[in-house]
Scaffold this active site. Structure first.
Site, PDB file in Angstrom:
ATOM      1  N   ALA A  82       1.336  -3.923   0.449  1.00 10.98           N
ATOM      2  CA  ALA A  82       1.440  -4.770   1.687  1.00 10.98           C
ATOM      3  C   ALA A  82       1.156  -3.975   3.309  1.00 10.98           C
ATOM      4  O   ALA A  82       1.598  -3.067   3.086  1.00 10.98           O
ATOM      5  CB  ALA A  82       3.040  -5.476   1.603  1.00 10.98           C
ATOM      6  N   ASP A  83       0.422  -4.828   3.776  1.00  8.67           N
ATOM      7  CA  ASP A  83       0.243  -4.379   5.175  1.00  8.67           C
ATOM      8  C   ASP A  83       0.284  -5.567   6.154  1.00  8.67           C
ATOM      9  O   ASP A  83      -0.091  -6.714   5.834  1.00  8.67           O
ATOM     10  CB  ASP A  83      -0.915  -3.195   5.470  1.00  8.67           C
ATOM     11  CG  ASP A  83      -0.731  -2.299   6.526  1.00  8.67           C
ATOM     12  OD1 ASP A  83      -0.166  -1.564   6.431  1.00  8.67           O
ATOM     13  OD2 ASP A  83      -1.268  -2.827   7.586  1.00  8.67           O
TER      14      ASP A  83
END
Length: 206
Positions: A82-83
């Site tokens: 995730a970012d």
């Protein structure tokens, strides 16, 4: 630590390619077994190689890079990367390095609406990687220098722990006049679309 869960049907715990305590807490709160591993990805190097990409595509590229880095070390696992990319008036912002940078960043965001693009990459389990991105719109109230300084001093490490120089689940809530978007998207791991994809892979009990 016991990672057993009656909800999770994977042979091994879900592997989160992040050491973010907030993302890990979101998974635990949803009843998912989860382990964490640092992806060891140089985010700025990835960004430098992605010149010309829009902020949503950049968020996806970063999330995928993290998931791929971890699954290369843990083949056979189900990995979530995730970012989050913050964009305001066409400018991408990064996590502030210190309190002074946090004050500068908040001054630039004050009185404006910015966008948080939260991307997720799901890898492993014999499937091709899946990616998606969700966006939230957040409007900071107008803030003078004294108010910003007071917030940063009170927030302490929380002012430099996230890309927006705030933690919405803490003192950061005082900075806003309007928030449009899913809460888990704002916290950096959009759970509803992630859970839908895990269900589609028959990894959840219901």
């Amino acid at each position: 630590m016991d990672f057993s869960s009656p909800l999770w049907r994977g042979a091994e715990p879900l592997l989160l390619a992040s050491t973010s305590p907030t993302r890990h807490a979101l998974l635990r709160g949803a009843g998912l077994t989860a382990e964490t591993e640092s992806p060891g990805v140089d985010e700025r190097a990835v960004e430098a190689a992605c010149v010309g990409l829009g902020p949503t595509d950049l968020a996806v590229r970063l999330a995928l890079a993290k998931a791929e880095a971890v699954i290369a070390r843990a083949p056979g696992r189900i990995v979530v990367g995730a970012d989050q990319v913050l964009e305001c008036d066409g400018v991408v912002f990064h996590k502030p390095a210190d309190a002074a940078a946090a004050r500068t960043q908040l001054a630039r965001l004050a009185g404006r609406t910015h966008r948080l693009h939260s991307a997720v990459a799901l890898c492993g389990g014999g499937h091709a990687p899946e990616t998606f991105v969700e966006t939230a719109h957040l409007t900071l109230r107008p803030l003078d220098a004294a108010s910003i300084a007071a917030y940063v001093a009170l927030a302490g490490p929380g002012a430099t722990a996230s890309v927006g120089a705030y933690q919405l689940e803490g003192l950061g809530i005082h900075l806003f006049t309007r928030i449009d978007g899913d809460h888990t998207t704002i916290l950096g791991l959009p759970l509803l679309p992630l859970l839908a994809r895990l269900r589609a892979r028959q990894l959840l009990a219901f």
